[in-house]
Motif scaffolding. Sequence first.
Motif, PDB file in Angstrom:
ATOM      1  N   LEU A 104      27.322 -31.415  43.960  1.00 52.74           N
ATOM      2  CA  LEU A 104      26.592 -30.218  44.385  1.00 52.74           C
ATOM      3  C   LEU A 104      26.493 -30.115  45.901  1.00 52.74           C
ATOM      4  O   LEU A 104      25.881 -29.186  46.422  1.00 52.74           O
ATOM      5  CB  LEU A 104      25.179 -30.232  43.787  1.00 52.74           C
ATOM      6  CG  LEU A 104      25.087 -30.190  42.254  1.00 52.74           C
ATOM      7  CD1 LEU A 104      23.626 -30.284  41.823  1.00 52.74           C
ATOM      8  CD2 LEU A 104      25.736 -28.939  41.700  1.00 52.74           C
ATOM      9  N   HIS A 105      27.111 -31.067  46.576  1.00 54.43           N
ATOM     10  CA  HIS A 105      26.990 -31.109  48.042  1.00 54.43           C
ATOM     11  C   HIS A 105      28.349 -31.397  48.690  1.00 54.43           C
ATOM     12  O   HIS A 105      28.465 -32.292  49.517  1.00 54.43           O
ATOM     13  CB  HIS A 105      25.964 -32.173  48.449  1.00 54.43           C
ATOM     14  CG  HIS A 105      24.615 -31.969  47.847  1.00 54.43           C
ATOM     15  ND1 HIS A 105      23.728 -31.020  48.303  1.00 54.43           N
ATOM     16  CD2 HIS A 105      24.013 -32.586  46.796  1.00 54.43           C
ATOM     17  CE1 HIS A 105      22.629 -31.056  47.567  1.00 54.43           C
ATOM     18  NE2 HIS A 105      22.776 -31.997  46.650  1.00 54.43           N
ATOM     19  N   GLY A 106      29.345 -30.633  48.303  1.00 54.23           N
ATOM     20  CA  GLY A 106      30.652 -30.746  48.948  1.00 54.23           C
ATOM     21  C   GLY A 106      31.769 -31.197  48.039  1.00 54.23           C
ATOM     22  O   GLY A 106      32.880 -30.668  48.126  1.00 54.23           O
ATOM     23  N   ASP A 107      31.529 -32.181  47.165  1.00 52.34           N
ATOM     24  CA  ASP A 107      32.577 -32.649  46.256  1.00 52.34           C
ATOM     25  C   ASP A 107      32.608 -31.768  45.012  1.00 52.34           C
ATOM     26  O   ASP A 107      32.390 -32.217  43.877  1.00 52.34           O
ATOM     27  CB  ASP A 107      32.323 -34.109  45.854  1.00 52.34           C
ATOM     28  CG  ASP A 107      32.494 -35.072  47.010  1.00 52.34           C
ATOM     29  OD1 ASP A 107      32.874 -34.620  48.115  1.00 52.34           O
ATOM     30  OD2 ASP A 107      32.235 -36.267  46.829  1.00 52.34           O
ATOM     31  N   TRP A 108      32.918 -30.487  45.189  1.00 50.97           N
ATOM     32  CA  TRP A 108      32.827 -29.501  44.120  1.00 50.97           C
ATOM     33  C   TRP A 108      33.713 -29.815  42.928  1.00 50.97           C
ATOM     34  O   TRP A 108      33.423 -29.426  41.795  1.00 50.97           O
ATOM     35  CB  TRP A 108      33.196 -28.116  44.675  1.00 50.97           C
ATOM     36  CG  TRP A 108      34.526 -28.107  45.374  1.00 50.97           C
ATOM     37  CD1 TRP A 108      34.744 -28.287  46.708  1.00 50.97           C
ATOM     38  CD2 TRP A 108      35.813 -27.942  44.779  1.00 50.97           C
ATOM     39  NE1 TRP A 108      36.085 -28.237  47.001  1.00 50.97           N
ATOM     40  CE2 TRP A 108      36.767 -28.033  45.829  1.00 50.97           C
ATOM     41  CE3 TRP A 108      36.265 -27.727  43.480  1.00 50.97           C
ATOM     42  CZ2 TRP A 108      38.138 -27.909  45.601  1.00 50.97           C
ATOM     43  CZ3 TRP A 108      37.638 -27.609  43.243  1.00 50.97           C
ATOM     44  CH2 TRP A 108      38.551 -27.701  44.307  1.00 50.97           C
ATOM     45  N   TRP A 109      34.823 -30.534  43.158  1.00 53.71           N
ATOM     46  CA  TRP A 109      35.774 -30.808  42.088  1.00 53.71           C
ATOM     47  C   TRP A 109      35.189 -31.699  40.996  1.00 53.71           C
ATOM     48  O   TRP A 109      35.678 -31.703  39.861  1.00 53.71           O
ATOM     49  CB  TRP A 109      37.022 -31.472  42.671  1.00 53.71           C
ATOM     50  CG  TRP A 109      36.752 -32.830  43.290  1.00 53.71           C
ATOM     51  CD1 TRP A 109      36.669 -34.029  42.661  1.00 53.71           C
ATOM     52  CD2 TRP A 109      36.508 -33.080  44.669  1.00 53.71           C
ATOM     53  NE1 TRP A 109      36.380 -35.036  43.554  1.00 53.71           N
ATOM     54  CE2 TRP A 109      36.280 -34.476  44.792  1.00 53.71           C
ATOM     55  CE3 TRP A 109      36.459 -32.282  45.820  1.00 53.71           C
ATOM     56  CZ2 TRP A 109      36.004 -35.074  46.031  1.00 53.71           C
ATOM     57  CZ3 TRP A 109      36.177 -32.879  47.037  1.00 53.71           C
ATOM     58  CH2 TRP A 109      35.954 -34.263  47.140  1.00 53.71           C
ATOM     59  N   ARG A 110      34.152 -32.441  41.318  1.00 54.83           N
ATOM     60  CA  ARG A 110      33.600 -33.393  40.353  1.00 54.83           C
ATOM     61  C   ARG A 110      33.114 -32.720  39.068  1.00 54.83           C
ATOM     62  O   ARG A 110      33.202 -33.316  37.991  1.00 54.83           O
ATOM     63  CB  ARG A 110      32.435 -34.162  40.987  1.00 54.83           C
ATOM     64  CG  ARG A 110      32.848 -35.154  42.066  1.00 54.83           C
ATOM     65  CD  ARG A 110      31.615 -35.823  42.656  1.00 54.83           C
ATOM     66  NE  ARG A 110      31.955 -36.801  43.680  1.00 54.83           N
ATOM     67  CZ  ARG A 110      32.229 -38.081  43.442  1.00 54.83           C
ATOM     68  NH1 ARG A 110      32.210 -38.533  42.185  1.00 54.83           N
ATOM     69  NH2 ARG A 110      32.515 -38.914  44.425  1.00 54.83           N
ATOM     70  N   THR A 111      32.634 -31.493  39.167  1.00 61.02           N
ATOM     71  CA  THR A 111      32.116 -30.807  37.985  1.00 61.02           C
ATOM     72  C   THR A 111      33.209 -30.641  36.937  1.00 61.02           C
ATOM     73  O   THR A 111      32.946 -30.746  35.738  1.00 61.02           O
ATOM     74  CB  THR A 111      31.543 -29.435  38.366  1.00 61.02           C
ATOM     75  OG1 THR A 111      30.552 -29.612  39.388  1.00 61.02           O
ATOM     76  CG2 THR A 111      30.901 -28.763  37.162  1.00 61.02           C
ATOM     77  N   GLY A 112      34.436 -30.415  37.376  1.00 59.25           N
ATOM     78  CA  GLY A 112      35.546 -30.276  36.443  1.00 59.25           C
ATOM     79  C   GLY A 112      36.245 -31.582  36.124  1.00 59.25           C
ATOM     80  O   GLY A 112      36.550 -31.881  34.960  1.00 59.25           O
ATOM     81  N   THR A 113      36.487 -32.403  37.149  1.00 60.16           N
ATOM     82  CA  THR A 113      37.240 -33.642  36.923  1.00 60.16           C
ATOM     83  C   THR A 113      36.451 -34.656  36.111  1.00 60.16           C
ATOM     84  O   THR A 113      37.038 -35.550  35.490  1.00 60.16           O
ATOM     85  CB  THR A 113      37.650 -34.285  38.261  1.00 60.16           C
ATOM     86  OG1 THR A 113      36.464 -34.522  39.064  1.00 60.16           O
ATOM     87  CG2 THR A 113      38.600 -33.383  39.027  1.00 60.16           C
ATOM     88  N   SER A 114      35.125 -34.514  36.075  1.00 58.42           N
ATOM     89  CA  SER A 114      34.324 -35.447  35.283  1.00 58.42           C
ATOM     90  C   SER A 114      34.607 -35.322  33.792  1.00 58.42           C
ATOM     91  O   SER A 114      34.257 -36.215  33.015  1.00 58.42           O
ATOM     92  CB  SER A 114      32.834 -35.218  35.544  1.00 58.42           C
ATOM     93  OG  SER A 114      32.471 -33.878  35.288  1.00 58.42           O
ATOM     94  N   LEU A 115      35.266 -34.231  33.377  1.00 65.69           N
ATOM     95  CA  LEU A 115      35.657 -34.068  31.977  1.00 65.69           C
ATOM     96  C   LEU A 115      36.917 -34.857  31.638  1.00 65.69           C
ATOM     97  O   LEU A 115      37.296 -34.944  30.468  1.00 65.69           O
ATOM     98  CB  LEU A 115      35.894 -32.586  31.661  1.00 65.69           C
ATOM     99  CG  LEU A 115      34.686 -31.658  31.801  1.00 65.69           C
ATOM    100  CD1 LEU A 115      35.106 -30.211  31.583  1.00 65.69           C
ATOM    101  CD2 LEU A 115      33.581 -32.039  30.813  1.00 65.69           C
TER     102      LEU A 115
END
Length: 215
Positions: free
Chosen positions: A33-44
């Motif tokens: 939520l603070h710059g590493d926006w890709w994590r929301t998708g790659t965490s899947l």
Amino acid sequence: MTAVVFGVTALSNVAQFVVPGMLAHLGRAPAGLHGDWWRTGTSLFVQDGGVAGTVSNLLFLVLVGAVAEQVLSRPRWLLCYFATGLVGEFAGYAWQPHGGGNSVAVCGLAGAVAVALWRGDGRLPRFAPMIVLLWCGALLTGLWFPLALVGFVAAMAVRIAAERGVATGRWATAGALAAGVALTADRDIHGVALLAGLVIASVLVRSVRRLPVPA
């Protein structure tokens, strides 16, 4: 579609066990939520449950995904899977800020199957209610182990009832709803994902009914 998503996820999971730090870099974390926006998708596409959790998530992806394909087009399958997965990940930022796994996305497919069971969709295989209840039982293991046993016993009971010609589809739908509520009350992200899957699938069903009939 199930095979494609399974293949991509499985390859990513294998890489995770080979490449040091992959989970830490791609998994869910407050940095998402603070710059590493890709994590929301790659965490899947990474797993935080070790080998056992990885195998379980991939197995249920195959089982639930294949059943969901009987009632969903490919675009709708992808929407149920990834939209629900993202809902689960955002809930995770609040309740479980560190982690990863595709189980929240599988909840979207389980929700779609549950809605189809409620509607009595004849395209579903006879074992569809059992698959939904087995998945709910697996999710409830983290809440209270006896509840997981209830889910597994219910799945077996549904199978026996189905073999005797008893309509069991709506039992599984009620079980999925109850599991979603219980898990959400326990601040488990799978509960939010399961409820989101039910809602998204219900909206998709209504949108199909509203389509104009060709002349």
